[in-house]
Design an enzyme around this catalytic site. Structure first.
Site, PDB file in Angstrom:
ATOM      1  N   GLY A  94      46.931 -47.033 -95.909  1.00 26.40           N
ATOM      2  CA  GLY A  94      47.715 -45.724 -95.753  1.00 26.40           C
ATOM      3  C   GLY A  94      46.562 -44.818 -95.128  1.00 26.40           C
ATOM      4  CG  ASP A 319      42.665 -42.809-104.246  1.00 32.66           C
ATOM      5  OD1 ASP A 319      43.975 -42.638-104.330  1.00 32.66           O
ATOM      6  OD2 ASP A 319      41.961 -42.808-103.315  1.00 32.66           O
TER       7      ASP A 319
END
Length: 435
Positions: A94, A319
């Protein structure tokens, strides 16, 4: 890698390991090296699937890319991108696709971007929207807002873009496009997101301004600035270091050291949160590498307690919430994680998958639209966890299984190689039981 991996309750973990190269900096060193004129030498590059996809893309855009040793790469840029002869396949990356679209948008070229089944499900308009406002054109070839998409770039005009949610990917894509736009491009964000792009642009010779404003933080960049090849030393990825360190915190008797971890203050939110939870974390041998603060982190088994994670911290650790949730499962009390709706548009809906996986392992979890709440205690384990091809979901539950009462298995573990090649070998080298 097998179709399933299982982790089992382990004896005390011990040892010293080195974190893989930071993924964010690895992507950026490849892309900026390809945009620059001259040679860029990189050492410490993360050689995971995501970064290797970006390396192939940069080569397709006209740079000469060569691996010269373990983690060592040479990129010879031609001072810009040209129309590639093939589709730019970004795999599962991504970060790679969004930054590459920003970089490519500034050049008079046409390129089609695609990815694997997982990447095709991820929204792209958060990046293509502002790039289109600058003058790039996008032709959606299947469904709008989803890959594949054909980009036609060149003749861009600078914009002043205000983000409602801090996103380093969106900011970086706009800045990379702004390098070749007419005028001064600015991005304002409510909270500071990762600033690796700003730091690395300066290393390649660009002038980038950052100032605090009434709306948050504004980054400015004047168009028409050339980049010059340079040397980049990539430090260890704190997002990857989090997994062996987490295991050290939750497996009784453990002492685990990870060397060479980046300590950029916009990346250390997880470590700050663990310290608030009572973690025995120590940092030694602080130094500089690649323009970043770096140090060695030691984690010792700790009696953790639940905390409320400040919502403003989300941008610095978005994350890391999956592995935080895994450690919170062993804490005394309740850990509240809110303001993390961004997790739903990562490689998967990470909120739903962590809630589903932890519940399957016998952990009490409450799901909310923008977050989740974990109540800690003994973790029964004994589940097969669905990962939806998400590497962080897989690694977080495998770490959980090292301290759970019964084994924990994850499906589709092959995606771990996208960000952390050698994860299983590293964890087992410390004394873990993953197979």
């Amino acid at each position: 890698m097998p179709s399933q991996l299982t982790s089992r309750r382990s004896d005390a973990l011990a040892g010293t390991v080195r974190a893989p190269g930071d993924k964010s900096m690895s992507h950026r060193s490849m892309i900026l090296g390809g945009m620059a004129a001259g040679v860029t030498e990189v050492e410490g590059l993360l050689e995971g699937d995501d970064v290797l996809a970006t390396a192939r893309a940069v080569e397709a855009f006209g740079a000469k890319v060569q691996r010269t040793g373990d983690g060592k790469w040479r990129i010879e840029g031609a001072g810009g991108f040209k129309t590639p002869l093939t589709v730019i396949d970004c795999g599962n990356a991504g970060t790679g696709v969004r930054l590459l679209m920003g970089a490519a948008a500034g050049y008079p070229l046409t390129a089609t971007f695609d990815g694997d089944a997982s990447l095709r499900k991820r929204p792209m308009k958060r990046v293509t929207g502002p790039l289109a406002d600058m003058g790039a054109r996008f032709d959606w070839q299947a469904a709008e807002d989803r890959l594949p998409v054909a980009l036609t770039g060149g003749t861009l005009t600078a914009i002043d873009y205000v983000q409602t949610v801090a996103s380093a990917q969106v900011k970086s894509a706009i800045l990379l496009a702004g390098l070749n736009a007419q005028g001064v491009t600015s991005v304002t964000e409510p909270e500071k997101s990762r600033d690796h792009t700003e730091r690395m642009l300066r290393a390649f010779g660009a002038e980038v301004g950052v100032e605090e404003t009434g709306e948050g933080w504004t980054v400015t960049l004047k168009g028409g600035q050339p980049l010059t090849g340079t040397f980049v030393a990539v430090p260890g990825d704190p997002s990857s270091a989090a997994f062996p360190l987490a295991a050290g915190l939750i497996v009784p008797g453990s002492v685990v050291t990870v060397e060479g971890v980046m300590l950029n203050p916009l990346r250390t939110g997880l470590f700050d949160t663990w310290l608030e939870m009572g973690a025995d974390l120590t940092i030694s041998n602080r130094r500089q590498a690649g323009g970043e603060d770096v140090g060695d982190i030691t984690a010792r088994h700790s009696a953790l307690k639940g905390v409320v994670v400040p919502e403003a911290r989300a941008a610095s650790m978005i994350d890391e919430y999956p592995i935080l949730a895994a450690t919170a499962a062993f804490a005394d009390g309740v850990t509240v994680m809110r303001g993390v709706g961004e997790m739903r548009v990562k490689e998967s809906d990470r909120i739903s998958l962590m809630v589903e996986g932890l519940r399957a392992c016998g952990v009490q979890v409450e799901e909310e639209p923008e977050g989740f709440i974990v109540t800690g205690g003994p973790v029964p384990g004994g589940a097969v966890v669905h990962t939806a091809h998400d590497h962080r979901i897989a690694m977080s539950h495998l770490v959980l299984g090292l301290a759970a009462e019964q084994p924990v298995s994850v499906d589709e573990p092959g995606m771990i190689a996208t960000s952390f090649p050698g994860f299983v070998e590293m964890m087992n080298g410390l004394g873990g039981r993953i197979a």
